[in-house]
Design a protein around this motif. Structure first.
Motif, PDB file in Angstrom:
ATOM      1  N   MET A   1      35.629 -46.230 -73.715  1.00 56.26           N
ATOM      2  CA  MET A   1      36.440 -45.544 -72.697  1.00 56.26           C
ATOM      3  C   MET A   1      36.257 -46.240 -71.355  1.00 56.26           C
ATOM      4  N   GLY A   2      37.373 -46.568 -70.687  1.00 51.41           N
ATOM      5  CA  GLY A   2      37.292 -47.268 -69.423  1.00 51.41           C
ATOM      6  C   GLY A   2      36.879 -46.362 -68.289  1.00 51.41           C
ATOM      7  N   ARG A   3      36.482 -46.995 -67.172  1.00 53.88           N
ATOM      8  CA  ARG A   3      35.998 -46.225 -66.020  1.00 53.88           C
ATOM      9  C   ARG A   3      37.081 -45.305 -65.478  1.00 53.88           C
ATOM     10  N   LYS A   4      38.345 -45.789 -65.456  1.00 55.03           N
ATOM     11  CA  LYS A   4      39.426 -44.966 -64.935  1.00 55.03           C
ATOM     12  C   LYS A   4      39.623 -43.696 -65.767  1.00 55.03           C
ATOM     13  N   ASN A   5      39.378 -43.794 -67.073  1.00 58.53           N
ATOM     14  CA  ASN A   5      39.498 -42.611 -67.915  1.00 58.53           C
ATOM     15  C   ASN A   5      38.443 -41.577 -67.558  1.00 58.53           C
ATOM     16  N   TYR A   6      37.221 -42.035 -67.264  1.00 56.32           N
ATOM     17  CA  TYR A   6      36.167 -41.112 -66.844  1.00 56.32           C
ATOM     18  C   TYR A   6      36.573 -40.405 -65.550  1.00 56.32           C
ATOM     19  N   GLU A   7      37.107 -41.170 -64.611  1.00 60.64           N
ATOM     20  CA  GLU A   7      37.518 -40.594 -63.326  1.00 60.64           C
ATOM     21  C   GLU A   7      38.619 -39.557 -63.517  1.00 60.64           C
ATOM     22  N   LYS A   8      39.605 -39.895 -64.353  1.00 59.51           N
ATOM     23  CA  LYS A   8      40.723 -38.979 -64.599  1.00 59.51           C
ATOM     24  C   LYS A   8      40.237 -37.722 -65.319  1.00 59.51           C
ATOM     25  N   ASP A   9      39.355 -37.883 -66.297  1.00 52.79           N
ATOM     26  CA  ASP A   9      38.814 -36.722 -67.011  1.00 52.79           C
ATOM     27  C   ASP A   9      38.106 -35.779 -66.050  1.00 52.79           C
ATOM     28  N   CYS A  10      37.320 -36.344 -65.128  1.00 49.07           N
ATOM     29  CA  CYS A  10      36.591 -35.518 -64.173  1.00 49.07           C
ATOM     30  C   CYS A  10      37.548 -34.763 -63.264  1.00 49.07           C
ATOM     31  N   PHE A  11      38.593 -35.451 -62.786  1.00 46.65           N
ATOM     32  CA  PHE A  11      39.559 -34.754 -61.924  1.00 46.65           C
ATOM     33  C   PHE A  11      40.301 -33.666 -62.698  1.00 46.65           C
ATOM     34  N   ASP A  12      40.602 -33.920 -63.970  1.00 44.40           N
ATOM     35  CA  ASP A  12      41.251 -32.888 -64.794  1.00 44.40           C
ATOM     36  C   ASP A  12      40.353 -31.652 -64.929  1.00 44.40           C
ATOM     37  N   TYR A  13      39.038 -31.877 -65.094  1.00 41.91           N
ATOM     38  CA  TYR A  13      38.102 -30.749 -65.124  1.00 41.91           C
ATOM     39  C   TYR A  13      38.196 -29.966 -63.813  1.00 41.91           C
ATOM     40  N   ALA A  14      38.185 -30.709 -62.703  1.00 44.16           N
ATOM     41  CA  ALA A  14      38.228 -30.055 -61.390  1.00 44.16           C
ATOM     42  C   ALA A  14      39.515 -29.243 -61.224  1.00 44.16           C
ATOM     43  N   CYS A  15      40.636 -29.774 -61.722  1.00 46.91           N
ATOM     44  CA  CYS A  15      41.903 -29.045 -61.629  1.00 46.91           C
ATOM     45  C   CYS A  15      41.873 -27.752 -62.431  1.00 46.91           C
ATOM     46  N   GLU A  16      41.183 -27.767 -63.569  1.00 49.80           N
ATOM     47  CA  GLU A  16      41.060 -26.551 -64.361  1.00 49.80           C
ATOM     48  C   GLU A  16      40.288 -25.472 -63.606  1.00 49.80           C
ATOM     49  N   ASP A  17      39.315 -25.907 -62.800  1.00 51.73           N
ATOM     50  CA  ASP A  17      38.415 -24.968 -62.129  1.00 51.73           C
ATOM     51  C   ASP A  17      38.871 -24.579 -60.728  1.00 51.73           C
ATOM     52  N   ILE A  18      39.616 -25.454 -60.053  1.00 53.54           N
ATOM     53  CA  ILE A  18      40.013 -25.229 -58.657  1.00 53.54           C
ATOM     54  C   ILE A  18      41.536 -25.232 -58.574  1.00 53.54           C
ATOM     55  N   LYS A  19      42.093 -24.076 -58.379  1.00 57.06           N
ATOM     56  CA  LYS A  19      43.543 -23.897 -58.471  1.00 57.06           C
ATOM     57  C   LYS A  19      44.315 -24.740 -57.466  1.00 57.06           C
ATOM     58  N   LEU A  20      43.834 -24.868 -56.232  1.00 57.24           N
ATOM     59  CA  LEU A  20      44.610 -25.553 -55.187  1.00 57.24           C
ATOM     60  C   LEU A  20      44.816 -27.034 -55.478  1.00 57.24           C
ATOM     61  N   LEU A  21      43.962 -27.638 -56.324  1.00 56.50           N
ATOM     62  CA  LEU A  21      44.113 -29.053 -56.643  1.00 56.50           C
ATOM     63  C   LEU A  21      45.353 -29.326 -57.483  1.00 56.50           C
ATOM     64  N   ARG A  22      45.830 -28.309 -58.178  1.00 56.66           N
ATOM     65  CA  ARG A  22      46.951 -28.500 -59.103  1.00 56.66           C
ATOM     66  C   ARG A  22      48.255 -28.810 -58.381  1.00 56.66           C
ATOM     67  N   LYS A  23      48.326 -28.498 -57.100  1.00 58.80           N
ATOM     68  CA  LYS A  23      49.568 -28.781 -56.360  1.00 58.80           C
ATOM     69  C   LYS A  23      49.554 -30.164 -55.718  1.00 58.80           C
ATOM     70  N   TRP A  24      48.423 -30.868 -55.805  1.00 54.90           N
ATOM     71  CA  TRP A  24      48.367 -32.218 -55.267  1.00 54.90           C
ATOM     72  C   TRP A  24      49.180 -33.166 -56.156  1.00 54.90           C
ATOM     73  N   LYS A  25      50.004 -34.002 -55.549  1.00 58.09           N
ATOM     74  CA  LYS A  25      50.809 -34.972 -56.288  1.00 58.09           C
ATOM     75  C   LYS A  25      50.101 -36.329 -56.273  1.00 58.09           C
ATOM     76  N   ASP A  26      49.805 -36.843 -57.441  1.00 55.93           N
ATOM     77  CA  ASP A  26      49.092 -38.110 -57.561  1.00 55.93           C
ATOM     78  C   ASP A  26      50.044 -39.264 -57.270  1.00 55.93           C
ATOM     79  N   ILE A  27      49.781 -40.010 -56.196  1.00 56.16           N
ATOM     80  CA  ILE A  27      50.605 -41.173 -55.852  1.00 56.16           C
ATOM     81  C   ILE A  27      49.781 -42.451 -55.923  1.00 56.16           C
ATOM     82  N   SER A  28      48.680 -42.400 -56.677  1.00 59.28           N
ATOM     83  CA  SER A  28      47.816 -43.572 -56.819  1.00 59.28           C
ATOM     84  C   SER A  28      48.580 -44.712 -57.475  1.00 59.28           C
ATOM     85  N   SER A  29      48.280 -45.924 -57.057  1.00 53.81           N
ATOM     86  CA  SER A  29      48.875 -47.088 -57.709  1.00 53.81           C
ATOM     87  C   SER A  29      48.228 -47.287 -59.078  1.00 53.81           C
ATOM     88  N   LYS A  30      48.801 -48.167 -59.895  1.00 52.28           N
ATOM     89  CA  LYS A  30      48.338 -48.342 -61.268  1.00 52.28           C
ATOM     90  C   LYS A  30      46.859 -48.700 -61.339  1.00 52.28           C
TER      91      LYS A  30
END
Length: 239
Positions: free
Chosen positions: A1-30
């Motif tokens: 599993m690549g490093r970016k996958n770890y980062e994305k998994d962690c943010f997904d966990y945070a979104c499950e736990d913190i409601k206000l994060l779900r309205k953030w629009k990800d505009i990160s480059s590739k």
């Protein structure tokens, strides 16, 4: 599993736990780096830098949790699809080694070593704040992933009384708070605690208004206990 996958998994966990994060629009480059993520919240650009703090450190003081996942898949791939039937003793030994490595890293836990690693990792990312902010950010935060074997600790309170306690959040110590509460440099901190053995997680966001409950120190519940175990292969009785 690549490093970016770890980062994305962690943010997904945070979104499950913190409601206000779900309205953030990800505009990160590739291949977004420094910070790892850029979001839009309305017209505000928010940068988020992820890093891992692991309470389970191996002999090289590296993250045992990341190595553990790799080792589990290695044993699984070797003994799946009939591999166990061909070599049950090898499978037994492979699983036993995995369990004992986890037990050893947990019982070898040392708060001071863990604290030194914590400071090094946090300060490393704090030193890059100006580089992160150069991305035209309105707000900058850290996403701190903390890997633990279980959300149960031996905590020593500020009165130096020690007791076992199960917590959803992480037992922040006065030492840790002194390091992370540098809100003149960052705007907020998201802490995501991941219980690697039970597949549980808990996230919370803190800023300069946050009033934490602080501890003097903490330990893992099995610190200092005998750590070696022996597994046996038991065959099913023929009917």
């Amino acid at each position: 599993m690549g490093r970016k996958n770890y980062e994305k998994d962690c943010f997904d966990y945070a979104c499950e736990d913190i409601k206000l994060l779900r309205k953030w629009k990800d505009i990160s480059s590739k291949h977004q780096e420094r910070p790892d993520f850029i979001f839009l919240d309305g017209d505000k650009r928010i940068g988020l830098e992820h890093f891992l703090i692991d309470t389970l450190l191996n002999e090289k003081q590296d993250s045992q949790s990341r190595h553990r996942e790799h080792d589990i898949y290695k044993v699984y791939d070797k003994y799946k699809d009939g591999g166990y039937d061909r070599d049950p003793e090898g499978a037994r030994q492979g699983i036993e080694d995995l369990v004992n490595k986890d037990l050893k890293t947990e019982t070898d836990f040392d708060y001071r070593v863990s604290m030194n690693t914590f400071m090094e990792v946090f300060d490393k990312h704090l030193s890059r704040v100006e580089e992160y902010r150069s991305q035209g950010l309105d707000r900058l935060g850290f996403l701190m992933e903390i890997r633990v074997p279980r959300m149960e600790y031996l905590v020593t309170d500020m009165s130096l009384r020690t007791h076992k306690q199960c917590l959803n959040d992480f037992p922040l110590t006065a030492d840790m708070w002194q390091v992370i509460s540098q809100f003149d440099k960052i705007d907020f901190l998201i802490i995501t605690v991941v219980d690697g053995f039970r597949n549980r997680h808990h996230s919370y966001m803190i800023d300069k208004t946050y009033k934490p409950k602080l501890y003097h120190r903490f330990a893992l519940v099995n610190q200092g206990l005998p750590w070696h175990m022996k597994l046996n292969v038991v065959k099913d009785k023929e009917e």
